[in-house]
Design an enzyme around this catalytic site. Structure first.
Site, short mmCIF file in Angstrom:
data_model
loop_
_atom_site.label_atom_id
_atom_site.label_comp_id
_atom_site.label_asym_id
_atom_site.label_seq_id
_atom_site.Cartn_x
_atom_site.Cartn_y
_atom_site.Cartn_z
CB SER A 78 -0.79 0.05 1.28
OG SER A 78 -1.67 -1.15 1.52
CG HIS A 94 -2.63 -1.06 -3.95
ND1 HIS A 94 -2.99 0.28 -3.41
CD2 HIS A 94 -2.98 -1.81 -2.85
CE1 HIS A 94 -3.35 0.19 -2.45
NE2 HIS A 94 -3.11 -1.03 -1.80
CD GLU A 128 -3.74 3.27 -6.04
OE1 GLU A 128 -4.26 4.36 -5.75
OE2 GLU A 128 -3.25 2.62 -5.10
CG ASN A 166 -4.00 3.07 0.56
OD1 ASN A 166 -5.08 3.04 0.63
ND2 ASN A 166 -3.13 1.98 0.58
N1 3HC Z 1 -15.59 -10.43 -0.35
C1 3HC Z 1 -16.66 -10.64 -1.39
N2 3HC Z 1 -17.75 -9.83 -1.49
C2 3HC Z 1 -18.30 -9.31 -0.51
C3 3HC Z 1 -17.49 -8.85 0.72
C4 3HC Z 1 -16.22 -9.58 0.68
N3 3HC Z 1 -15.14 -9.36 1.77
N4 3HC Z 1 -18.01 -7.83 1.29
C5 3HC Z 1 -19.18 -7.60 0.60
N5 3HC Z 1 -19.11 -8.56 -0.43
C6 3HC Z 1 -20.00 -8.27 -1.57
C7 3HC Z 1 -21.53 -8.65 -1.23
O1 3HC Z 1 -21.68 -10.23 -1.25
C8 3HC Z 1 -22.31 -8.01 -1.85
O2 3HC Z 1 -22.42 -8.54 -3.23
P1 3HC Z 1 -23.72 -8.59 -4.27
O3 3HC Z 1 -24.30 -7.09 -4.14
O4 3HC Z 1 -23.00 -8.91 -5.46
O5 3HC Z 1 -24.44 -9.47 -3.39
C9 3HC Z 1 -21.63 -6.54 -2.32
O6 3HC Z 1 -20.39 -7.05 -1.92
C10 3HC Z 1 -22.28 -5.55 -1.19
O7 3HC Z 1 -22.04 -6.24 0.09
P2 3HC Z 1 -23.37 -5.96 1.34
O8 3HC Z 1 -24.70 -5.60 0.57
O9 3HC Z 1 -23.35 -6.99 2.07
O10 3HC Z 1 -22.68 -4.70 1.99
P3 3HC Z 1 -22.49 -3.25 1.47
O11 3HC Z 1 -23.53 -2.76 0.51
O12 3HC Z 1 -22.77 -2.55 2.65
O13 3HC Z 1 -21.04 -3.08 0.94
C11 3HC Z 1 -18.68 -2.87 0.90
C12 3HC Z 1 -20.19 -3.65 1.55
C13 3HC Z 1 -18.43 -3.32 -0.39
C14 3HC Z 1 -17.50 -3.38 1.87
C15 3HC Z 1 -18.99 -1.37 1.02
O14 3HC Z 1 -19.23 -1.10 2.36
C16 3HC Z 1 -17.74 -0.61 0.80
O15 3HC Z 1 -17.76 -0.55 -0.49
N6 3HC Z 1 -16.98 -0.23 1.67
C17 3HC Z 1 -15.81 0.74 1.35
C18 3HC Z 1 -14.87 -0.16 1.17
C19 3HC Z 1 -13.53 0.71 0.85
O16 3HC Z 1 -13.49 1.68 0.99
N7 3HC Z 1 -12.27 0.01 0.46
C20 3HC Z 1 -10.94 0.30 0.55
C21 3HC Z 1 -10.32 0.30 1.53
S1 3HC Z 1 -8.76 0.85 1.66
C22 3HC Z 1 -7.90 -0.26 0.85
O17 3HC Z 1 -8.26 -1.36 0.65
C23 3HC Z 1 -6.58 -0.04 0.56
C24 3HC Z 1 -5.45 -1.02 1.26
O18 3HC Z 1 -4.12 -1.01 0.63
C25 3HC Z 1 -5.46 -1.53 2.46
#
Ligand code: 3HC
Length: 285
Positions: free
Chosen positions: A119, A140, A152, A190
Site C-alpha cells: 500500500s 494494488h 492501481e 491511500n
Molecule cells: N468479499 C466478497 N464479496 C463481498 C465482501 C467480501 N469481503 N463484502 C461484501 N461483498 C459483496 C457482497 O456479497 C455484495 O455482493 P452482491 O451485491 O453481489 O450481493 C456486495 O459486496 C455488497 O455487500 P453488502 O450488501 O453486504 O454490503 P454493503 O452494500 O454494505 O457493501 C462494502 C460492503 C462493499 C464493503 C461497502 O461497504 C464498501 O464499498 N465499503 C468501502 C470499502 C473501501 O473503501 N475499501 C477500500 C479500503 S482501503 C484499501 O483497501 C487499501 C489497502 O491498501 C489497505
C-alpha cells in the site's frame, strides 16, 4: 506476455480476495502460505465465498467447481516456479518483502513478473532486491478485492513498459478498472484516504463526537458506503497504522502523526474485524 498462472504469496484478507478474483478470471492460481492451516483456511474461505455466489444465482455449481480446481494451496515457495506472475501480499514490512523478493527471484522463471500489493512501501526498493527490476511493479487491489472495482498499477523507476502492459492486462482480465500511478507513498487512494481515516480517530479521541455519530455523519454527509471507523476495522487497524506511519515518514508533517488511539488499539490486539474487535465489537456477529 499473457498471464496464465498466478502465484499469490500471503494468506491475509488481501491475498485471499485476490486469489478469488484471479481464479474467477480463469487463471491457474497457486496460493502460498507459510502454514498448512492458513493455506487450507484460504481455500475453505474461497469455497465459502463461491458457495454464497452460487446461492445468489451468480455462479453455477460447475463454475464453482472449475474455479476451485484452478486453485492450488501450497506452503513451499518453490511451487511458484512456473508462475507467469507472482503477486505478493504479505505483511507491510520492507525487510520481509526484500527477503521474499530475493527468494522469488531465484525461484521464478526469467520472464516472470514479480508484483507487490504493497500500500505504501517503495516498489523501487522492493525491486532492488531482485536481479530483474524491470519485471517488478505494484499491482494494488483494494479491500474487499472481489468487490472494489479499481486496481492501481504502480510503475517503479525501472519497471519496463512490457511489465506495466502485462500488469494492466492482468488486472483488466480480472474485471478491474486500472489507474496508473508512479511509485510514491500511498499511491493515489491511500495517499488521500488514510490522512482522513487518521483524522477521524483523532476526532473521536478529542471527544468531539461519538464513534457512531462520526460514522453516521460521513455516510450521510458524503454518501460514503462506510464511516471511517467502520472502514478502519474492515482494512485492519494494524495494516492501517503501518500505512499511516509510512505516509507520515514520507511527509514528515506533524499533521500526519498517527493517532495515538489507533496505536493503542493495535497494542491491545484490537485489529478490527479480523480479530473480533476494533472500534466495534464483532464477537457476536
Ligand atoms: N468479499 C466478497 N464479496 C463481498 C465482501 C467480501 N469481503 N463484502 C461484501 N461483498 C459483496 C457482497 O456479497 C455484495 O455482493 P452482491 O451485491 O453481489 O450481493 C456486495 O459486496 C455488497 O455487500 P453488502 O450488501 O453486504 O454490503 P454493503 O452494500 O454494505 O457493501 C462494502 C460492503 C462493499 C464493503 C461497502 O461497504 C464498501 O464499498 N465499503 C468501502 C470499502 C473501501 O473503501 N475499501 C477500500 C479500503 S482501503 C484499501 O483497501 C487499501 C489497502 O491498501 C489497505
Amino acid at each position: 506476455m499473457t498471464i496464465k498462472r498466478v502465484g499469490i504469496v500471503g494468506s491475509g484478507i488481501m491475498g485471499a480476495g485476490i486469489a478469488e478474483v484471479a481464479a474467477k478470471a480463469g487463471c491457474e492460481v497457486v496460493l502460498r502460505s507459510r502454514k498448512h492451516e492458513s493455506a487450507d483456511a484460504m481455500v475453505a474461505g474461497l469455497a465459502k465465498s463461491l458457495t454464497k455466489q452460487v446461492e445468489k444465482g451468480r455462479l453455477d455449481d460447475a463454475e464453482r467447481t472449475a474455479v476451485l480446481d484452478r486453485v492450488d494451496a501450497v506452503t513451499d515457495l518453490a511451487a511458484l516456479a512456473e508462475c507467469d506472475l507472482v503477486l505478493e501480499s504479505v505483511v507491510e514490512d520492507l525487510p520481509a518483502k526484500l527477503a521474499l523478493f530475493a527468494e522469488l527471484d531465484g525461484i521464478c522463471g526469467d520472464d516472470a513478473i514479480l508484483a507487490t500489493n504493497t500500500s505504501t512501501l517503495s516498489v523501487a526498493a522492493i525491486a532492488g532486491a531482485t536481479k530483474r527490476p524491470d519485471k517488478v511493479c505494484g499491482i494494488h487491489f483494494f479491500n474487499p478485492a472481489p468487490v472494489m472495482s479499481v486496481v492501481e498499477v504502480v510503475r517503479a523507476e525501472r519497471s519496463s513498459d512490457a511489465t506495466i502492459a502485462a500488469a494492466r492486462a492482468f488486472a483488466e482480465s480480472c474485471g478491474k478498472d486500472v489507474v496508473d500511478v508512479r511509485d510514491q507513498a500511498g499511491f493515489i487512494v491511500n495517499a488521500l484516504l488514510f490522512p482522513y481515516l487518521n483524522d477521524a480517530v483523532k476526532l473521536l479521541a478529542s471527544g468531539a463526537a461519538t464513534r457512531d455519530d462520526i460514522d453516521t455523519a460521513m455516510k450521510g454527509g458524503c454518501n460514503f458506503p462506510m464511516g471511517p471507523l467502520e472502514l478502519l476495522d474492515l482494512v485492519g487497524l494494524d495494516t492501517s497504522l503501518s500505512i499511516i506511519e509510512a505516509l507520515h515518514a514520507a511527509s514528515g508533517e506533524d499533521a500526519d502523526t498517527p493517532a495515538p488511539m489507533l496505536a493503542a488499539l493495535v497494542a491491545e490486539g484490537k485489529l478490527g474485524r479480523k480479530s473480533g474487535a476494533g472500534f466495534y465489537d464483532y464477537s457476536r456477529k
